[in-house]
Scaffold this motif. Structure first.
Motif, PDB file in Angstrom:
ATOM      1  N   SER A 412       0.843  -1.190   0.000  1.00 45.28           N
ATOM      2  CA  SER A 412       0.000   0.000   0.000  1.00 45.28           C
ATOM      3  C   SER A 412       0.876   1.236   0.000  1.00 45.28           C
ATOM      4  N   ASP A 415      -2.903   6.448  -1.891  1.00 48.65           N
ATOM      5  CA  ASP A 415      -4.297   6.080  -2.133  1.00 48.65           C
ATOM      6  C   ASP A 415      -4.446   4.746  -2.853  1.00 48.65           C
ATOM      7  N   ALA A 416      -3.414   3.926  -2.846  1.00 51.19           N
ATOM      8  CA  ALA A 416      -3.445   2.662  -3.587  1.00 51.19           C
ATOM      9  C   ALA A 416      -3.092   1.496  -2.678  1.00 51.19           C
ATOM     10  N   VAL A 428      -4.856  -4.784  -7.935  1.00 51.62           N
ATOM     11  CA  VAL A 428      -4.388  -3.449  -7.578  1.00 51.62           C
ATOM     12  C   VAL A 428      -5.583  -2.508  -7.591  1.00 51.62           C
ATOM     13  N   ASN A 430      -6.739   1.552  -7.082  1.00 49.52           N
ATOM     14  CA  ASN A 430      -6.312   2.945  -7.005  1.00 49.52           C
ATOM     15  C   ASN A 430      -7.506   3.822  -6.630  1.00 49.52           C
ATOM     16  N   GLY A 432      -7.185   6.860  -5.565  1.00 49.54           N
ATOM     17  CA  GLY A 432      -6.759   8.251  -5.659  1.00 49.54           C
ATOM     18  C   GLY A 432      -7.301   8.979  -6.879  1.00 49.54           C
ATOM     19  N   GLU A 435      -3.351   9.083 -11.718  1.00 50.03           N
ATOM     20  CA  GLU A 435      -2.969   7.790 -12.293  1.00 50.03           C
ATOM     21  C   GLU A 435      -1.873   7.143 -11.453  1.00 50.03           C
ATOM     22  N   LEU A 436      -1.967   5.836 -11.304  1.00 54.34           N
ATOM     23  CA  LEU A 436      -0.963   5.070 -10.575  1.00 54.34           C
ATOM     24  C   LEU A 436      -0.057   4.353 -11.562  1.00 54.34           C
ATOM     25  N   ARG A 437       1.238   4.632 -11.472  1.00 60.54           N
ATOM     26  CA  ARG A 437       2.245   3.929 -12.262  1.00 60.54           C
ATOM     27  C   ARG A 437       3.270   3.353 -11.307  1.00 60.54           C
ATOM     28  N   VAL A 473      -2.708   2.214 -13.589  1.00 63.19           N
ATOM     29  CA  VAL A 473      -4.106   2.135 -13.160  1.00 63.19           C
ATOM     30  C   VAL A 473      -4.681   3.549 -13.117  1.00 63.19           C
ATOM     31  N   PRO A 475      -7.109   6.761 -12.224  1.00 68.03           N
ATOM     32  CA  PRO A 475      -7.695   7.136 -10.931  1.00 68.03           C
ATOM     33  C   PRO A 475      -9.080   6.515 -10.754  1.00 68.03           C
ATOM     34  N   ALA A 478      -9.521  -0.199 -10.702  1.00 65.04           N
ATOM     35  CA  ALA A 478      -8.833  -1.384 -10.201  1.00 65.04           C
ATOM     36  C   ALA A 478      -8.528  -2.302 -11.370  1.00 65.04           C
TER      37      ALA A 478
END
Length: 487
Positions: A412, A415-416, A428, A430, A432, A435-437, A473, A475, A478
Motif C-alpha cells: 500500500s 491512495d493505492a 491493484v 487505485n 486516488g 494515475e498510478l504507475r 491504473v 484514478p 482497479a
C-alpha cells in the motif's frame, strides 16, 4: 447444530471450466499456480433486494450462475401488510408464501431454476415480530390481522408485553431485557421463548426447506435471545446455512458472539470501517477483520460493504458513492475475511420508497439496462444492479480462481493498495485522483495476463517478468489478474 455450506454442481462446473480456461499446454504447471478446483472460492452471495421471484430466476440463469455467484438472498417471501414502502415486506401477516414479489408457485420455480444454474437460494426470514400497525387490516393475500392478533396463527398471549417502558418500545439498547422483549419500532414482538411459538416459526422455515431453500438470513436476530434462535433452528437439516443479523454496539449487553453457535453472523464492523478505507486509508483494507476485539472470527462472519438498511441510514457506503462503492466491493472480494455478500438494490430519494410497482402494488420485474456500472445515470426506482458492475462480477470470478490461497505480496502507498492470493491472482486498487504507475512484486508465474475487471470482454494485457508486474491504473479504478485468464 452445525450449519454447512451446500456444495452445488455449479461450483464443480465452475472450477472445471476455469481449469480448462487456464490450460496452456506443455508440461503440467505447479499445482499452486492453477485455479482452485475444490470450490473454496465459490462462496460469494448476492442480496437481490426486492427482486421478484421471476426476475431472480432469470438472473440466476443469465448472470449469477455464469459469473460464479454461489448463492442469492431473497427478500421475505411470506404474506405482509399492504403499502408501497420497502419495509412492508418486513411486517408479516401470515406465513403463506404469497407476497408482492410473487406466488408460492413462482417461488418454488425460482428455487428450481437457480439450482439448475448452480446457485443456492437463501431467504430473509422475519421471525422476531409481526406487524407494526395499530389499526386492524388485511394482508397482501387477504389474511385479516390486528396488531397482536392473527386469526388461526397468533393470539395476544403469544406476544411479549415487556412493561419496561411507557410505550413497550425499546428505549435503551443498554438493557438486554428491553432489546429482546420490548417492541422494535412498534413491531408486535413474538414470545420466542414459548415452545409453541418456536414450533410454529420452525414449521415456516421447514416449509421453505421443503421447496429447496438452502439457507436463511435471520432478520433482527439480536432482538431474540440467542437460545431462542437456536431452538427455532435446531430441527432444520444440518446443511441449511444460517446468517444472523446482530448489529454490534459498543458496550451493549447483546453481542454477535452469543449467536455464533447457531450459524454465521453479519459483521457490521466490516462495512462501517470500509468507510475509512475509501476516505483516504486504503492500506487499512489489509487489516479489516484482524482486530479480534471488533470482529468475529472469519469463519463465523458474513462480510459486506452495504445492505438495504445501511445504505439508507448512512452507516456504510451505498450506490451513491459510485466508484468508491465499486472499489470497496473489489477489496471485499479480494480479501479472506468472512463469507462475502454483495448487495444489489434500486435507486431512491426517499429512504422509505419501495421498488417499482404496478397499479395493484405488485413489484415489477427488475431490469438492469445494457451497461450497469457505478457511472450510470439513475432515476429513483431504477434498478442499480451492482452485482453486474464489471468490477464486481469480474472479482466474483477472480475469487473462484484464487480459492483459499493466502494473501501474499501485500502493498500500500498513498491512495493505492495491492495484494496477491498465493500464485493464483493479484489485484491493484487505485482510490486516488491521480494515475498510478508502479512496478510491484507478485507471486504470479511469469507471462501475460488479461485484466478480468475490464468491461466488454476485451483483453487488457499486463505482463509478469521476473516476479514483477508494471501497472498503469487510472484514478478511481482497479485491475485484477488470475491464472485462468492468461494472455
Amino acid at each position: 447444530m452445525t450449519h454447512l455450506l451446500r456444495r452445488t454442481s455449479g461450483a464443480i462446473a465452475l472450477t472445471a471450466a476455469l481449469l480448462l480456461t487456464g490450460c496452456t499446454g506443455g508440461e503440467p504447471a505447479d499445482p499452486a499456480a492453477q485455479p482452485a478446483a475444490d470450490g473454496s472460492g465459490h462462496d460469494v452471495g448476492v442480496q437481490l433486494f426486492q427482486w421478484t421471484w421471476d426476475a431472480i430466476a432469470a438472473e440466476c440463469t443469465d448472470q449469477l450462475g455464469p459469473a460464479g455467484y454461489a448463492w442469492v438472498l431473497t427478500s421475505p417471501p411470506n404474506e405482509h401488510i399492504t403499502g408501497e414502502a420497502w419495509w412492508t415486506s418486513y411486517q408479516p401477516v401470515s406465513y403463506r408464501l404469497e407476497s408482492r414479489l410473487g406466488t408460492r408457485e413462482q417461488f418454488a420455480a425460482m428455487v428450481r431454476t437457480c439450482h439448475a444454474a448452480g446457485v443456492d437460494v437463501r431467504v430473509d426470514a422475519v421471525l422476531n415480530h409481526m406487524t407494526g400497525q395499530d389499526e386492524p387490516g388485511t394482508g397482501w393475500a387477504g389474511s385479516s390481522y390486528e396488531h397482536d392478533s392473527y386469526p388461526g396463527l397468533w393470539t395476544p398471549a403469544d406476544f411479549h408485553r415487556c412493561g419496561l417502558t411507557p410505550s413497550d418500545d425499546i428505549a435503551s439498547y443498554a438493557d438486554r431485557a428491553q432489546v429482546q422483549t420490548c417492541e422494535l419500532l412498534n413491531l408486535a414482538d413474538l414470545d420466542t421463548g414459548a415452545p409453541h411459538v418456536r414450533a410454529r416459526l420452525t414449521a415456516y422455515l421447514q416449509d421453505l426447506v421443503s421447496l429447496g431453500v438452502d439457507g436463511f438470513r435471520i432478520d433482527a436476530a439480536k432482538h431474540m435471545a440467542a437460545q431462542d434462535v437456536g431452538a427455532i433452528l435446531e430441527p432444520l437439516p444440518d446443511d441449511v446455512a444460517v446468517m444472523q443479523e446482530v448489529i454490534r454496539g459498543t458496550a451493549e449487553p447483546v453481542q454477535p458472539d452469543e449467536y455464533v453457535p447457531h450459524g454465521q453472523v453479519y459483521e457490521f464492523t466490516y462495512g462501517k470501517e470500509m468507510l475509512g478505507v475509501v476516505a483516504g486509508s486504503p492500506g487499512l483494507a489489509l487489516e479489516l477483520g484482524t482486530a479480534t476485539a471488533r470482529y468475529l472470527p472469519s469463519d463465523d462472519a458474513v462480510a459486506f460493504v452495504e445492505n438495504h438498511d445501511t445504505e439508507r441510514n448512512g452507516s456504510t457506503l451505498s450506490y451513491r458513492d459510485g466508484t468508491d462503492d465499486a472499489l470497496a466491493t473489489v477489496l471485499l472480494l479480494a480479501g479472506t475475511y468472512g463469507t462475502p455478500q454483495v448487495y444489489s438494490g434500486y435507486a431512491f430519494d426517499d429512504v422509505d420508497a419501495g421498488p417499482p410497482q404496478d397499479a395493484t402494488g405488485r413489484v415489477q420485474d427488475a431490469t438492469c439496462g445494457t451497461a450497469p456500472g457505478p457511472g450510470a445515470s439513475l432515476a429513483p426506482g431504477d434498478w442499480v444492479c451492482q452485482h453486474r458492475w464489471p468490477q464486481v462480477a469480474g472479482m466474483v470470478g477472480w475469487r473462484g480462481v484464487v480459492g483459499d490461497a493466502p494473501v501474499v505480496d501485500a502493498w500500500s502507498q498513498g491512495d493505492a493498495v495491492a495484494l496477491g492470493r498465493g500464485e493464483r491472482g493479484f489485484v491493484v486498487v487505485n482510490l486516488g485522483d491521480a494515475e498510478l504507475r508502479v512496478t510491484l512484486p507478485t507471486s504470479l508465474p511469469d507471462g501475460g495476463y488479461c485484466d478480468v475487471l475490464t468491461a466488454g470482454g476485451t483483453c487488457m494485457q499486463s505482463t509478469v517478468r521476473d516476479g514483477a508486474v508494471s501497472v498503469v491504473v487510472p484514478p478511481g479504478a482497479a485491475q485484477a489478474w488470475d491464472v485462468a485468464h492468461r494472455a
